[in-house]
Scaffold this motif. Structure first.
Motif, PDB file in Angstrom:
ATOM      1  N   GLU A   1       0.838  -1.200   0.000  1.00 53.94           N
ATOM      2  CA  GLU A   1       0.000   0.000   0.000  1.00 53.94           C
ATOM      3  C   GLU A   1       0.875   1.252   0.000  1.00 53.94           C
ATOM      4  OE1 GLU A   1      -3.339   1.823  -0.551  1.00 53.94           O
ATOM      5  OE2 GLU A   1      -3.539  -0.264   0.078  1.00 53.94           O
TER       6      GLU A   1
ATOM      7  N   GLU B   1      -5.990  -0.270  -7.216  1.00 53.61           N
ATOM      8  CA  GLU B   1      -7.436  -0.440  -7.068  1.00 53.61           C
ATOM      9  C   GLU B   1      -7.842  -1.901  -7.242  1.00 53.61           C
ATOM     10  OE1 GLU B   1      -9.984   1.585  -6.252  1.00 53.61           O
ATOM     11  OE2 GLU B   1      -8.472   3.069  -5.719  1.00 53.61           O
TER      12      GLU B   1
ATOM     13  N   ASN C   1      -7.096  -3.624  -3.969  1.00 52.90           N
ATOM     14  CA  ASN C   1      -8.052  -3.209  -2.934  1.00 52.90           C
ATOM     15  C   ASN C   1      -9.426  -3.824  -3.157  1.00 52.90           C
ATOM     16  OD1 ASN C   1      -6.103  -1.650  -1.667  1.00 52.90           O
ATOM     17  ND2 ASN C   1      -6.635   0.204  -2.808  1.00 52.90           N
ATOM     18  N   LYS C   2      -9.813  -3.987  -4.421  1.00 52.86           N
ATOM     19  CA  LYS C   2     -11.107  -4.601  -4.738  1.00 52.86           C
ATOM     20  C   LYS C   2     -11.133  -6.065  -4.317  1.00 52.86           C
ATOM     21  CE  LYS C   2     -15.168  -4.209  -6.820  1.00 52.86           C
ATOM     22  NZ  LYS C   2     -16.193  -3.205  -6.464  1.00 52.86           N
ATOM     23  N   GLN C   3     -10.013  -6.757  -4.503  1.00 51.69           N
ATOM     24  CA  GLN C   3      -9.944  -8.168  -4.122  1.00 51.69           C
ATOM     25  C   GLN C   3     -10.061  -8.350  -2.610  1.00 51.69           C
ATOM     26  OE1 GLN C   3      -6.939 -10.621  -6.527  1.00 51.69           O
ATOM     27  NE2 GLN C   3      -6.376  -8.539  -7.106  1.00 51.69           N
ATOM     28  N   ALA C   4      -9.586  -7.366  -1.849  1.00 50.76           N
ATOM     29  CA  ALA C   4      -9.635  -7.456  -0.383  1.00 50.76           C
ATOM     30  C   ALA C   4     -11.066  -7.473   0.137  1.00 50.76           C
ATOM     31  CB  ALA C   4      -8.870  -6.285   0.237  1.00 50.76           C
ATOM     32  N   GLN C   5     -12.027  -7.061  -0.699  1.00 49.56           N
ATOM     33  CA  GLN C   5     -13.432  -7.057  -0.290  1.00 49.56           C
ATOM     34  C   GLN C   5     -14.072  -8.440  -0.375  1.00 49.56           C
ATOM     35  OE1 GLN C   5     -15.441  -4.084  -2.647  1.00 49.56           O
ATOM     36  NE2 GLN C   5     -13.894  -2.505  -2.219  1.00 49.56           N
ATOM     37  N   TYR C   6     -13.404  -9.374  -1.051  1.00 49.58           N
ATOM     38  CA  TYR C   6     -13.924 -10.733  -1.183  1.00 49.58           C
ATOM     39  C   TYR C   6     -13.445 -11.584  -0.007  1.00 49.58           C
ATOM     40  CZ  TYR C   6     -15.416  -9.799  -5.992  1.00 49.58           C
ATOM     41  OH  TYR C   6     -16.051  -9.296  -7.105  1.00 49.58           O
TER      42      TYR C   6
ATOM     43  N   GLY D   1     -10.179 -12.935  -0.624  1.00 48.86           N
ATOM     44  CA  GLY D   1      -9.163 -11.901  -0.791  1.00 48.86           C
ATOM     45  C   GLY D   1      -8.420 -11.949  -2.101  1.00 48.86           C
TER      46      GLY D   1
ATOM     47  N   THR E   1      -2.210  -8.225   0.016  1.00 45.97           N
ATOM     48  CA  THR E   1      -3.229  -8.456   1.051  1.00 45.97           C
ATOM     49  C   THR E   1      -3.281  -9.922   1.466  1.00 45.97           C
ATOM     50  OG1 THR E   1      -4.965  -8.802  -0.608  1.00 45.97           O
ATOM     51  CG2 THR E   1      -4.644  -6.556   0.206  1.00 45.97           C
TER      52      THR E   1
ATOM     53  N   PRO F   1      -9.087 -12.316   4.086  1.00 45.40           N
ATOM     54  CA  PRO F   1      -9.761 -12.029   5.367  1.00 45.40           C
ATOM     55  C   PRO F   1     -10.162 -13.299   6.115  1.00 45.40           C
ATOM     56  CG  PRO F   1     -10.628 -10.633   3.626  1.00 45.40           C
ATOM     57  CD  PRO F   1      -9.727 -11.620   2.962  1.00 45.40           C
TER      58      PRO F   1
END
Length: 333
Positions: A101, A174, A177-182, A185, A260, A263
């Motif tokens: 990041e 981006e 970061n979008k993958q971190a929402q799944y 991950g 990342t 999660p």
């Protein structure tokens, strides 16, 4: 003052990235020789330093002081500049590769397009080297590289369209970061077809086994760089390993969640969350580098007609299928 500060920070970042890249490339050659050695039930480099750990240093010293021979029949200007084109293109791709990041030299909005465009320029260095060498072997290697690039550059770009659709962005940060929402991950599972196409295409894009037709020692001796020696030869060698790191980093960012941690994994093992993101990024890149080494030690080289058939008849249709499936799912969710 603000402009000077930005320029100074950019130059410092570039110098640090360049130094770390050169170190990684030097020891990637050592790691490859060790991995292939163990695959073939031998030890690999063992003489220079403990377990041959200083072998890359010895190789660099040898190549720097080795005589730079330029045959009298070559086109001297193009012959001289060809390895610089390949090396410059390979180095330039890392300007937009984020390793964590905020750890990126230039966070541009069209990161994927930039990497694909600049990586394609490196092939011109190979074509120029093959043509300017005035050698049948080198010329055939250059022609093969041109045809290979046309075939696999298309598949490589199309394999990333699914990722772009899911992330709704060309920006590499981006996308991570979008993958971190799944929960997982990463885009690896929903984009498994695209990942398969990308991995095969990146092998051809970097001229690695089983798609190393532009070099093909068995029939072309060394292919496009057969007439090169000394430091000019090492520039082509350096460009090849830099391209491998670039493709490994791109696969990590687009399919493996970059720096990342999934999660779901953090919930099960909370202590994993304290490990710096750059460590996760490098581990994923090293996995893909190991894949390059492993395939070189296990697979034979494809015939040229097989190479072209796989590109046009298998990879591009698979990439198109992946785009259609991703588009339908994206539209209805």
């Amino acid at each position: 003052m603000d402009t000077l500060y930005v320029i100074a920070i950019t130059l410092i970042k570039t110098a640090v990235y360049f130094g770390l890249l050169m170190l990684h490339v030097a020891y990637a050659t050592y790691a490859e020789r060790k991995v292939i050695g163990h695959i073939q039930l031998r030890l690999g480099p063992m003489v220079v330093g403990p377990h041959g750990i200083l072998q890359p240093v010895a190789d660099i010293i040898k190549l720097i002081f080795k005589e730079d021979i330029i045959p009298s029949t070559v086109d001297r200007r193009i012959f001289t500049v060809a390895p610089l084109i390949s090396l410059t293109a390979a180095l330039s791709t890392f300007a937009v590769i984020p390793v964590s990041e905020g750890w990126v030299i230039s966070d541009v909005n069209v990161g994927i397009l930039y990497v694909l465009g600049i990586a394609g320029i490196g092939t011109y260095g190979i074509i120029f080297a093959g043509w300017s060498s005035n050698s049948k072997y080198a010329f055939l290697g250059g022609l093969r590289s041109a045809a290979q690039m046309i075939s696999y550059e298309v598949a490589l770009a199309m394999s990333l369209v699914g990722v772009i659709l899911m992330a709704e962005s060309f920006n590499l940060t981006e996308i991570v970061n979008k993958q971190a929402q799944y929960p997982m991950g990463m885009f690896l599972l929903p984009q498994i077809i695209g990942y398969f196409v990308f991995v095969v295409a990146m092998l051809a894009e970097t001229n690695r086994v089983p798609f190393d037709l532009p070099e093909a020692e068995t029939e072309l001796v060394a292919g496009y760089f057969v007439e090169y020696s000394g430091i000019r030869f090492s520039l082509f060698y350096l460009a090849e390993y830099l391209a491998m790191f670039c493709m490994s980093a791109l696969a990590t960012i687009c399919f493996w969640g970059g720096w990342t941690v999934p999660p779901l994994l953090v919930e099960i093992f909370p202590f994993i969350g304290i490990i710096p993101g750059v460590v996760w990024f490098l581990l994923k890149v090293y996995f893909h580098m190991f894949l390059f080494f492993w395939l070189r030690g296990t697979l034979p080289r494809y015939r040229y007609d097989q190479l072209m058939s796989i590109g046009w008849k298998v990879l591009i249709p698979l990439a198109l299928i992946n785009i259609v499936i991703t588009s339908i799912i994206k539209y209805y969710t």
